[in-house]
Design a protein around this motif. Sequence first.
Motif, PDB file in Angstrom:
ATOM      1  N   ASP A  62       0.813  -1.218   0.000  1.00 45.96           N
ATOM      2  CA  ASP A  62       0.000   0.000   0.000  1.00 45.96           C
ATOM      3  C   ASP A  62       0.845   1.268   0.000  1.00 45.96           C
ATOM      4  N   ARG A  63       2.137   1.133  -0.410  1.00 49.10           N
ATOM      5  CA  ARG A  63       3.022   2.297  -0.414  1.00 49.10           C
ATOM      6  C   ARG A  63       3.809   2.412  -1.712  1.00 49.10           C
ATOM      7  N   LEU A  64       4.161   3.657  -2.034  1.00 56.85           N
ATOM      8  CA  LEU A  64       5.068   3.931  -3.141  1.00 56.85           C
ATOM      9  C   LEU A  64       6.306   4.588  -2.543  1.00 56.85           C
ATOM     10  N   ARG A  65       7.456   3.960  -2.775  1.00 53.04           N
ATOM     11  CA  ARG A  65       8.722   4.512  -2.286  1.00 53.04           C
ATOM     12  C   ARG A  65       9.361   5.327  -3.409  1.00 53.04           C
ATOM     13  N   VAL A  66       9.793   6.535  -3.073  1.00 49.71           N
ATOM     14  CA  VAL A  66      10.469   7.425  -4.010  1.00 49.71           C
ATOM     15  C   VAL A  66      11.863   7.675  -3.438  1.00 49.71           C
ATOM     16  N   GLU A  67      12.901   7.389  -4.231  1.00 47.58           N
ATOM     17  CA  GLU A  67      14.280   7.625  -3.794  1.00 47.58           C
ATOM     18  C   GLU A  67      14.970   8.516  -4.802  1.00 47.58           C
ATOM     19  N   LEU A  68      15.735   9.492  -4.325  1.00 45.26           N
ATOM     20  CA  LEU A  68      16.555  10.284  -5.222  1.00 45.26           C
ATOM     21  C   LEU A  68      18.012  10.098  -4.808  1.00 45.26           C
ATOM     22  N   HIS A  69      18.801   9.503  -5.709  1.00 45.29           N
ATOM     23  CA  HIS A  69      20.209   9.221  -5.465  1.00 45.29           C
ATOM     24  C   HIS A  69      21.062  10.298  -6.121  1.00 45.29           C
ATOM     25  N   ASP A  70      22.100  10.762  -5.393  1.00 45.06           N
ATOM     26  CA  ASP A  70      23.084  11.661  -5.997  1.00 45.06           C
ATOM     27  C   ASP A  70      24.473  11.260  -5.516  1.00 45.06           C
ATOM     28  N   LYS A  71      25.499  11.958  -5.989  1.00 46.24           N
ATOM     29  CA  LYS A  71      26.889  11.570  -5.721  1.00 46.24           C
ATOM     30  C   LYS A  71      27.474  12.237  -4.480  1.00 46.24           C
ATOM     31  N   SER A  72      26.693  13.038  -3.782  1.00 44.75           N
ATOM     32  CA  SER A  72      27.187  13.733  -2.594  1.00 44.75           C
ATOM     33  C   SER A  72      26.968  12.886  -1.344  1.00 44.75           C
ATOM     34  N   HIS A  73      27.952  12.930  -0.437  1.00 45.24           N
ATOM     35  CA  HIS A  73      27.818  12.234   0.847  1.00 45.24           C
ATOM     36  C   HIS A  73      27.290  13.161   1.948  1.00 45.24           C
ATOM     37  N   VAL A  74      26.964  14.396   1.600  1.00 51.45           N
ATOM     38  CA  VAL A  74      26.436  15.347   2.581  1.00 51.45           C
ATOM     39  C   VAL A  74      24.961  15.035   2.802  1.00 51.45           C
ATOM     40  N   VAL A  75      24.634  14.698   4.055  1.00 51.50           N
ATOM     41  CA  VAL A  75      23.269  14.293   4.403  1.00 51.50           C
ATOM     42  C   VAL A  75      22.484  15.507   4.884  1.00 51.50           C
ATOM     43  N   PRO A  76      21.304  15.769   4.294  1.00 52.25           N
ATOM     44  CA  PRO A  76      20.495  16.899   4.787  1.00 52.25           C
ATOM     45  C   PRO A  76      20.034  16.632   6.211  1.00 52.25           C
ATOM     46  N   ALA A 122      27.199   3.619  -1.402  1.00 53.50           N
ATOM     47  CA  ALA A 122      28.609   3.488  -1.793  1.00 53.50           C
ATOM     48  C   ALA A 122      29.056   4.655  -2.658  1.00 53.50           C
ATOM     49  N   THR A 123      28.139   5.250  -3.406  1.00 50.73           N
ATOM     50  CA  THR A 123      28.509   6.322  -4.332  1.00 50.73           C
ATOM     51  C   THR A 123      27.999   7.700  -3.924  1.00 50.73           C
ATOM     52  N   GLY A 124      27.317   7.817  -2.817  1.00 51.05           N
ATOM     53  CA  GLY A 124      26.780   9.107  -2.397  1.00 51.05           C
ATOM     54  C   GLY A 124      25.706   8.933  -1.348  1.00 51.05           C
ATOM     55  N   LYS A 125      24.502   9.385  -1.666  1.00 48.58           N
ATOM     56  CA  LYS A 125      23.388   9.250  -0.722  1.00 48.58           C
ATOM     57  C   LYS A 125      22.084   9.097  -1.488  1.00 48.58           C
ATOM     58  N   ALA A 126      21.065   8.668  -0.760  1.00 45.91           N
ATOM     59  CA  ALA A 126      19.709   8.603  -1.304  1.00 45.91           C
ATOM     60  C   ALA A 126      18.776   9.241  -0.290  1.00 45.91           C
ATOM     61  N   VAL A 127      17.978  10.187  -0.742  1.00 51.94           N
ATOM     62  CA  VAL A 127      16.893  10.749   0.066  1.00 51.94           C
ATOM     63  C   VAL A 127      15.639  10.008  -0.387  1.00 51.94           C
ATOM     64  N   TRP A 128      14.903   9.426   0.570  1.00 45.62           N
ATOM     65  CA  TRP A 128      13.762   8.597   0.207  1.00 45.62           C
ATOM     66  C   TRP A 128      12.526   9.030   0.982  1.00 45.62           C
ATOM     67  N   CYS A 129      11.374   8.688   0.429  1.00 42.25           N
ATOM     68  CA  CYS A 129      10.121   8.867   1.156  1.00 42.25           C
ATOM     69  C   CYS A 129       9.144   7.802   0.683  1.00 42.25           C
ATOM     70  N   GLU A 130       8.155   7.534   1.499  1.00 40.58           N
ATOM     71  CA  GLU A 130       7.100   6.587   1.149  1.00 40.58           C
ATOM     72  C   GLU A 130       5.762   7.292   1.220  1.00 40.58           C
ATOM     73  N   LEU A 131       4.995   7.166   0.133  1.00 38.81           N
ATOM     74  CA  LEU A 131       3.661   7.756   0.050  1.00 38.81           C
ATOM     75  C   LEU A 131       2.624   6.655   0.120  1.00 38.81           C
ATOM     76  N   SER A 132       1.505   6.940   0.750  1.00 36.58           N
ATOM     77  CA  SER A 132       0.424   5.968   0.861  1.00 36.58           C
ATOM     78  C   SER A 132      -0.288   5.812  -0.475  1.00 36.58           C
ATOM     79  N   LEU A 133      -0.628   4.560  -0.814  1.00 33.79           N
ATOM     80  CA  LEU A 133      -1.415   4.274  -2.015  1.00 33.79           C
ATOM     81  C   LEU A 133      -2.857   3.928  -1.665  1.00 33.79           C
TER      82      LEU A 133
END
Length: 201
Positions: free
Chosen positions: A77-91, A122-133
């Motif tokens: 019942d969820r949709l996961r959205v991840e955005l991967h980039d090459k930076s290791h700086v975590v918001p 290994a190559t940076g970071k991923a910011v992710w979220c899960e939305l309800s379906l």
Amino acid sequence: MSSKERVQPQLRCVLPFEAAASELCVLRKAVRTQLGLWGLSVVTDEVQLVASELAANVIKHVGEGAAATLVLEASGDRLRVELHDKSHVVPSRTQAACGAECGRGLHLLAGLAVDWGTVLTATGKAVWCELSLEPAPQCRRVQRAAAMLQQYRRTAVRSSAALEEAATDLIADVLHLLAAQGRDPDDFLDRAQMHFEAEAA
């Protein structure tokens, strides 16, 4: 048919893109197309908004033209959205509490998502979220309308201004609720007006 029947486990789409303002429209279109193919158009607006904001953060904090990847994964019942980039700086999650410009993407995640976070890769970071379906949208106005209708006639509003404001909010929320269920708000307003005029006469 429930969303659990509609969504097959492990539906996954990987969308590499260049983090540039000119590419955001292409990214939003790819998101809309993919969600349409999966039968998940109900969350298209939210996912496009999340993707745009996260991509804008990559442009701002990693750099214009940086390589990035958007991953969509539907499961249960969820949709996961991840955005991967090459930076290791975590918001920082504390950014979500700062001003209008600072942490706007984090504000958005906190408001729309069931859950969200950041992981180092290994190559940076991923910011992710899960939305309800789930069929009921996450819109606070829709939820508030349903709660208000349950409490209808139980609460007295004492001042004229407060009554006007509460009535306006209730009508607007009911229109959002009807639209979320695929009904025509204009048709509802016309019928409500006819009922009102018939009863007033």
